[in-house]
Design a protein around this motif. Structure first.
Motif, PDB file in Angstrom:
ATOM      1  N   TRP A   1      14.792  17.594   0.509  1.00  0.00           N
ATOM      2  CA  TRP A   1      13.809  17.334   1.568  1.00  0.00           C
ATOM      3  C   TRP A   1      14.059  18.257   2.770  1.00  0.00           C
ATOM      4  O   TRP A   1      13.121  18.740   3.392  1.00  0.00           O
ATOM      5  N   PHE A   2      15.321  18.500   3.054  1.00  0.00           N
ATOM      6  CA  PHE A   2      15.655  19.411   4.168  1.00  0.00           C
ATOM      7  C   PHE A   2      15.104  20.805   3.849  1.00  0.00           C
ATOM      8  O   PHE A   2      14.448  21.440   4.672  1.00  0.00           O
ATOM      9  N   ASP A   3      15.351  21.244   2.613  1.00  0.00           N
ATOM     10  CA  ASP A   3      14.893  22.582   2.210  1.00  0.00           C
ATOM     11  C   ASP A   3      13.367  22.672   2.156  1.00  0.00           C
ATOM     12  O   ASP A   3      12.809  23.759   2.208  1.00  0.00           O
TER      13      ASP A   3
ATOM     14  N   TYR B   1       0.843  -1.203   0.000  1.00  0.00           N
ATOM     15  CA  TYR B   1       0.000   0.000   0.000  1.00  0.00           C
ATOM     16  C   TYR B   1       0.869   1.240   0.000  1.00  0.00           C
ATOM     17  O   TYR B   1       2.043   1.208   0.386  1.00  0.00           O
ATOM     18  N   SER B   2       0.276   2.338  -0.426  1.00  0.00           N
ATOM     19  CA  SER B   2       0.934   3.627  -0.286  1.00  0.00           C
ATOM     20  C   SER B   2      -0.188   4.624  -0.018  1.00  0.00           C
ATOM     21  O   SER B   2      -1.136   4.726  -0.810  1.00  0.00           O
ATOM     22  N   LEU B   3      -0.136   5.309   1.112  1.00  0.00           N
ATOM     23  CA  LEU B   3      -1.183   6.273   1.452  1.00  0.00           C
ATOM     24  C   LEU B   3      -1.187   7.406   0.424  1.00  0.00           C
ATOM     25  O   LEU B   3      -0.122   7.773  -0.091  1.00  0.00           O
ATOM     26  N   SER B   4      -2.349   7.972   0.174  1.00  0.00           N
ATOM     27  CA  SER B   4      -2.414   9.122  -0.732  1.00  0.00           C
ATOM     28  C   SER B   4      -1.888  10.348   0.021  1.00  0.00           C
ATOM     29  O   SER B   4      -1.846  10.356   1.266  1.00  0.00           O
ATOM     30  N   ASP B   5      -1.532  11.390  -0.724  1.00  0.00           N
ATOM     31  CA  ASP B   5      -1.069  12.625  -0.073  1.00  0.00           C
ATOM     32  C   ASP B   5      -2.148  13.148   0.868  1.00  0.00           C
ATOM     33  O   ASP B   5      -1.869  13.617   1.972  1.00  0.00           O
ATOM     34  N   GLY B   6      -3.414  13.052   0.426  1.00  0.00           N
ATOM     35  CA  GLY B   6      -4.532  13.535   1.252  1.00  0.00           C
ATOM     36  C   GLY B   6      -4.585  12.791   2.585  1.00  0.00           C
ATOM     37  O   GLY B   6      -4.790  13.401   3.642  1.00  0.00           O
TER      38      GLY B   6
ATOM     39  N   ARG C   1       7.755  13.782  -5.029  1.00  0.00           N
ATOM     40  CA  ARG C   1       6.503  13.592  -4.281  1.00  0.00           C
ATOM     41  C   ARG C   1       6.693  14.038  -2.820  1.00  0.00           C
ATOM     42  O   ARG C   1       5.886  14.768  -2.260  1.00  0.00           O
ATOM     43  N   MET C   2       7.807  13.608  -2.219  1.00  0.00           N
ATOM     44  CA  MET C   2       8.046  13.928  -0.806  1.00  0.00           C
ATOM     45  C   MET C   2       8.251  15.428  -0.613  1.00  0.00           C
ATOM     46  O   MET C   2       7.804  16.015   0.366  1.00  0.00           O
ATOM     47  N   GLU C   3       8.927  16.023  -1.578  1.00  0.00           N
ATOM     48  CA  GLU C   3       9.185  17.464  -1.503  1.00  0.00           C
ATOM     49  C   GLU C   3       7.853  18.229  -1.439  1.00  0.00           C
ATOM     50  O   GLU C   3       7.636  19.084  -0.583  1.00  0.00           O
ATOM     51  N   LYS C   4       6.960  17.843  -2.323  1.00  0.00           N
ATOM     52  CA  LYS C   4       5.658  18.504  -2.421  1.00  0.00           C
ATOM     53  C   LYS C   4       4.840  18.230  -1.145  1.00  0.00           C
ATOM     54  O   LYS C   4       4.228  19.123  -0.568  1.00  0.00           O
TER      55      LYS C   4
ATOM     56  N   GLU D   1      11.894   1.567   1.276  1.00  0.00           N
ATOM     57  CA  GLU D   1      12.828   2.435   0.556  1.00  0.00           C
ATOM     58  C   GLU D   1      12.526   2.464  -0.945  1.00  0.00           C
ATOM     59  O   GLU D   1      12.389   1.427  -1.586  1.00  0.00           O
ATOM     60  N   LEU D   2      12.436   3.683  -1.476  1.00  0.00           N
ATOM     61  CA  LEU D   2      12.300   3.881  -2.918  1.00  0.00           C
ATOM     62  C   LEU D   2      13.319   4.931  -3.291  1.00  0.00           C
ATOM     63  O   LEU D   2      13.423   5.952  -2.600  1.00  0.00           O
ATOM     64  N   GLN D   3      14.080   4.673  -4.324  1.00  0.00           N
ATOM     65  CA  GLN D   3      15.023   5.698  -4.788  1.00  0.00           C
ATOM     66  C   GLN D   3      14.630   6.046  -6.211  1.00  0.00           C
ATOM     67  O   GLN D   3      14.917   5.291  -7.131  1.00  0.00           O
ATOM     68  N   SER D   4      13.918   7.141  -6.368  1.00  0.00           N
ATOM     69  CA  SER D   4      13.542   7.572  -7.713  1.00  0.00           C
ATOM     70  C   SER D   4      13.275   9.064  -7.680  1.00  0.00           C
ATOM     71  O   SER D   4      12.949   9.630  -6.641  1.00  0.00           O
ATOM     72  N   ARG D   5      13.402   9.653  -8.842  1.00  0.00           N
ATOM     73  CA  ARG D   5      13.163  11.087  -8.956  1.00  0.00           C
ATOM     74  C   ARG D   5      11.711  11.414  -8.587  1.00  0.00           C
ATOM     75  O   ARG D   5      11.418  12.391  -7.917  1.00  0.00           O
ATOM     76  N   GLN D   6      10.827  10.493  -9.018  1.00  0.00           N
ATOM     77  CA  GLN D   6       9.402  10.684  -8.750  1.00  0.00           C
ATOM     78  C   GLN D   6       9.135  10.722  -7.233  1.00  0.00           C
ATOM     79  O   GLN D   6       8.394  11.568  -6.734  1.00  0.00           O
ATOM     80  N   PHE D   7       9.785   9.813  -6.503  1.00  0.00           N
ATOM     81  CA  PHE D   7       9.594   9.746  -5.047  1.00  0.00           C
ATOM     82  C   PHE D   7      10.165  11.004  -4.385  1.00  0.00           C
ATOM     83  O   PHE D   7       9.554  11.587  -3.489  1.00  0.00           O
TER      84      PHE D   7
END
Ligand code: SAM
Ligand code: SF4
Length: 366
Positions: free
Chosen positions: A149-151, A79-84, A116-119, A107-113
């Motif tokens: 992610w820090f920024d 599963y992956s929870l939605s942003d909402g 997503r986390m940044e947003k 763990e996922l290493q991708s540009r998309q991830f």
């Protein structure tokens, strides 16, 4: 008894000192626990900080041999929870004055991830009026991702080294290029250089692990100048390769006692860091986290993942509270913490005192 008193007063404890402390039993062990409790009260106070834990995805590209959500365990529903859903759990934490949040995942290493986390981090910040400190625990990433992610508002990061003994690390991880001890270590340094409050930790009672390994883990945390620690007993999971070594394990109650001693000794060694009372302690002893608070821990991570997903984030068998919702979790914790004579520091970020005092940024390590 005299020997314990001499050891705990030392400026620098040796590996032999730590092995001695970790082997204590009976009255001597109680003396150690009392000493750690005194230090906790003097240095960080009898207060417990809450971090609302959101286990937002069990999708993982890695295959750690001990972990129930490893990539090759095909018996679980991913599963992956939605942003909402994540933002609404964050709002819950904010409204209930948790002060901070931990976002944890496989763990996922991708540009998309990364994006997503940044947003998501920015959305959480807006939705909660910036009143939550955010910790991430999303595994190994590259320097650019940690920086982004820090920024975007994550100022703490948890990455357990799992064991500081590279030989043992290699026994518990597949040799497929994705599980390298050196890379994990470099990630910890990178996090420190980026400016995060850095947390690490180990599993206690792993197959093939010795007391000298655990003493080495404590020295590693001290030398690394870590700000926060989350460590707990290793617990078996039937659907993992490490289950084959179950006959080598200490009985669960002994693993639990060893975990309490690790927490107490770490409190003596690193007086002003934040130490979490982890859920794995409660999996062995119903009052496990409260016992950890009594001997030195000062952080609890109430699970605020929506209840329907909790059964799917089973790192090990017998994980507690998978059938509770977030509100049940708070009520139960308030009663439990009151029993330890600690108070919950509602609405406080609870930054690590150690982080506030230590040198920061690149080039500040010895
Ligand atoms: N994927 C990220 C990582 O590995 O850093 C974060 C999530 S991972 C599930 C969080 C922690 O769970 C790991 O660092 C590991 O110490 C712990 N863990 C995994 N399997 C475990 C087990 N069988 N018993 C106890 N702890 C376990
Ligand atoms: Fe994935 Fe973390 Fe589990 Fe390893 S410990 S399999 S990286 S979730």
């Amino acid at each position: 008894m005299q020997q314990i008193d001499q050891i705990v007063q030392k400026q620098r404890m040796s590996e032999a000192d730590l092995i001695h402390l970790l082997g204590l039993r009976g009255e001597e062990k109680i003396r150690l626990f009392r000493h750690a409790a005194r230090i906790k009260e003097e240095q960080v106070g009898n207060r417990v900080y809450f971090r609302g834990l959101i286990e937002f995805s069990n999708i993982c590209m890695k295959n750690c041999l001990y972990c129930g959500i490893r990539r090759d365990n095909h018996t679980i529903r991913r599963y992956s929870l939605s942003d909402g859903e994540i933002v609404s759990a964050a709002r819950f934490a904010s409204e209930n004055k948790y002060g901070s949040l931990v976002l944890q995942s496989g763990e996922l290493q991708s540009r998309q991830f990364t994006i997503r986390m940044e947003k998501l981090l920015r959305e959480i910040h807006t939705a909660t009026g910036g009143n939550l400190r955010i910790t991430l625990s999303c595994g190994e990433q590259d320097k650019d991702t940690y920086r982004r992610w820090f920024d975007s508002g994550a100022h703490r990061y948890l990455l357990r080294i799992e064991t500081s003994n590279p030989g043992l690390y290699n026994k518990l991880h597949p040799d497929d290029g994705h599980h390298r001890f050196k890379y994990r270590l470099d990630c910890l340094y990178c996090l420190q250089d980026t400016g995060y409050q850095v947390g690490t930790g180990v599993m206690i009672g792993l197959p093939f692990q010795t007391t000298a390994d655990l003493a080495g883990d404590l020295l590693f945390m001290e030398q690394f100048n870590i700000d926060m620690v989350g460590m707990g007993p290793y617990l078996e999971h039937r659907e993992t390769p490490a289950y084959a070594f179950r006959d080598l394990l200490l009985p669960r109650e002994e693993r639990f006692q060893l975990a309490l001693k690790m927490i107490a000794v770490l409190r003596i060694l690193m007086k002003d860091i934040n130490i979490a009372a982890t859920t794995a302690l409660q999996a062995i002893d119903n009052l496990g986290r409260e016992k950890a608070i009594k001997v030195g821990a000062n952080v609890i991570m109430p699970n605020i993942t929506p209840g329907e997903y909790r059964d799917e984030y089973l790192l090990y068998q017998d994980k507690p509270c998978t059938d509770e919702n977030a509100l049940d979790c708070i009520t139960c914790l308030e009663t439990r913490i009151a029993l330890t004579n600690n108070e919950i520091a509602y609405g406080e970020w609870g930054d690590s005192n150690h982080y506030q005092k230590r040198d920061k940024g690149p080039g500040t390590r010895d």
